[in-house]
Scaffold this active site. Structure first.
Site, PDB file in Angstrom:
ATOM      1  N   LYS A   1       0.133   4.268  -0.356  1.00 42.51           N
ATOM      2  CA  LYS A   1      -0.444   5.569   0.222  1.00 42.51           C
ATOM      3  C   LYS A   1      -0.050   6.612  -0.543  1.00 42.51           C
ATOM      4  O   LYS A   1       0.060   6.501  -1.971  1.00 42.51           O
ATOM      5  CB  LYS A   1       0.099   5.687   1.564  1.00 42.51           C
ATOM      6  CG  LYS A   1       0.077   4.357   2.518  1.00 42.51           C
ATOM      7  CD  LYS A   1       0.111   4.790   4.042  1.00 42.51           C
ATOM      8  CE  LYS A   1       0.053   3.435   4.662  1.00 42.51           C
ATOM      9  NZ  LYS A   1       0.034   3.447   6.172  1.00 42.51           N
TER      10      LYS A   1
ATOM     11  N   ASN B   1       0.924  -1.166  -0.041  1.00 44.05           N
ATOM     12  CA  ASN B   1      -0.126   0.041   0.176  1.00 44.05           C
ATOM     13  C   ASN B   1       0.934   1.138  -0.011  1.00 44.05           C
ATOM     14  O   ASN B   1       1.636   1.734   1.110  1.00 44.05           O
ATOM     15  CB  ASN B   1      -0.611   0.006   1.154  1.00 44.05           C
ATOM     16  CG  ASN B   1      -1.614   1.143   1.458  1.00 44.05           C
ATOM     17  OD1 ASN B   1      -1.854   1.859   0.231  1.00 44.05           O
ATOM     18  ND2 ASN B   1      -2.313   1.515   2.462  1.00 44.05           N
TER      19      ASN B   1
HETATM   20  P1  PGA Z   1       2.884   0.395   7.511  1.00 41.26           P
HETATM   21  O1  PGA Z   1       1.015   0.678   6.771  1.00 41.26           O
HETATM   22  O2  PGA Z   1       3.155  -1.032   6.981  1.00 41.26           O
HETATM   23  O3  PGA Z   1       3.433   1.532   7.097  1.00 41.26           O
HETATM   24  O4  PGA Z   1       2.413   0.352   9.035  1.00 41.26           O
HETATM   25  C1  PGA Z   1       0.412  -0.570   6.801  1.00 41.26           C
HETATM   26  C2  PGA Z   1      -1.147  -0.121   6.100  1.00 41.26           C
HETATM   27  O5  PGA Z   1      -1.445   1.056   6.454  1.00 41.26           O
HETATM   28  O6  PGA Z   1      -1.517  -0.668   5.165  1.00 41.26           O
END
Ligand code: PGA
Length: 251
Positions: A11, A9
């Site tokens: 983001k 992901n």
């Molecule tokens: P992270 O995010 O691995 O940076 O903690 C996971 C997510 O939000 O899907």
């Protein structure tokens, strides 16, 4: 046997130009790894570049959100049909950042999941408790309720196009990972809820991921757990070496 799915992901990171470079570097590293489905959920503006770069590889492309209406006056939103036509196969729905910052509710998560599935996409539905909820001892209730509402009106046949990602909010982007036992415990609770709603056989087929600070160091222990069928990975999916190591840990 249910599928293991390792999904990145990204983001709000990476431009289209960087997307092409990233996938060209990742593809040969993971080309021989066939024990897990590999997905990158990229920003909307990176989709075209991602689909092009991933063409002919074992990497599938996903989006990070989808609107629940087919079309219309919904400024800034993207429909399931738009995603399908752009070559996307998966979409994340109800990520805690959407719930926290953009007013997403269990009901809109359900609507978005149904829109995605009806269009032929696989919906990665995110559920998970905050730290306050965990300390209050209501993790099981919260996660069960989120799961039940998210799956309203979704048939057993459509459930085949659903992945549930258990993502404790306190573990996302914090470096604070759930222990393998904590992750497994809640993934098993989700599976029991699905067994109640559908059947044990349907629940046994459902891919349930863990997400929240999964990285190259902790992935193997998490993925070894009986009810953890993959990962949804934020920060560590932005580096080819880290993401490759996580895919490898799923072998
Ligand atoms: P992270 O995010 O691995 O940076 O903690 C996971 C997510 O939000 O899907």
């Amino acid at each position: 046997m249910r599928k293991t799915v390792i999904a990145g992901n990204w983001k709000m990171n990476m431009t289209a130009a960087k997307t092409g470079e990233f996938i060209k570097a990742l593809a040969p590293e993971v080309a021989s790894m066939n024990n897990a489905d590999i997905v990158l959920c990229v920003p909307f503006t990176d989709i075209a570049a991602a689909v092009e770069a991933a063409n002919g590889t074992n990497i599938a492309i996903g989006a990070q959100n989808v609107h629940f209406k087919e079309n219309g006056a919904y400024t800034g939103e993207i429909s399931a049909e738009m995603l399908v036509e752009s070559g996307v196969k998966y979409v994340i729905v109800g990520h805690s950042e959407r719930r926290q910052y953009f007013g997403e509710t269990d009901i809109t998560v359900n609507l978005r999941a149904k829109a995605a599935i009806n269009a032929g996409l696989t919906a990665i539905i995110c559920v998970g408790e905050t730290l306050e909820m965990r300390e209050q001892g209501i993790t099981a209730e919260i996660v069960a309720m989120q799961t039940k509402v998210a799956l309203m009106g979704i048939s057993a046949e459509q459930l085949k196009k659903v992945i549930i990602a258990y993502e404790p909010v306190w573990a996302i982007g914090t470096g604070k990972v759930a222990t393998a036992e904590q992750a497994n415990e809640v993934c098993a609770i989700i599976r029991n809820v699905v067994a109640e709603l559908y059947s044990k056989a349907d629940a046994d087929e459902l891919t349930i991921q863990y997400g929240g600070s999964m990285n190259a160091g902790n992935a193997e222990a998490l993925l070894a757990m009986s009810d953890v069928d993959g990962g949804l990975i934020g920060g560590a999916s932005l580096k080819v070496t880290d993401f490759t190591a996580i895919v490898k840990a799923a072998q």
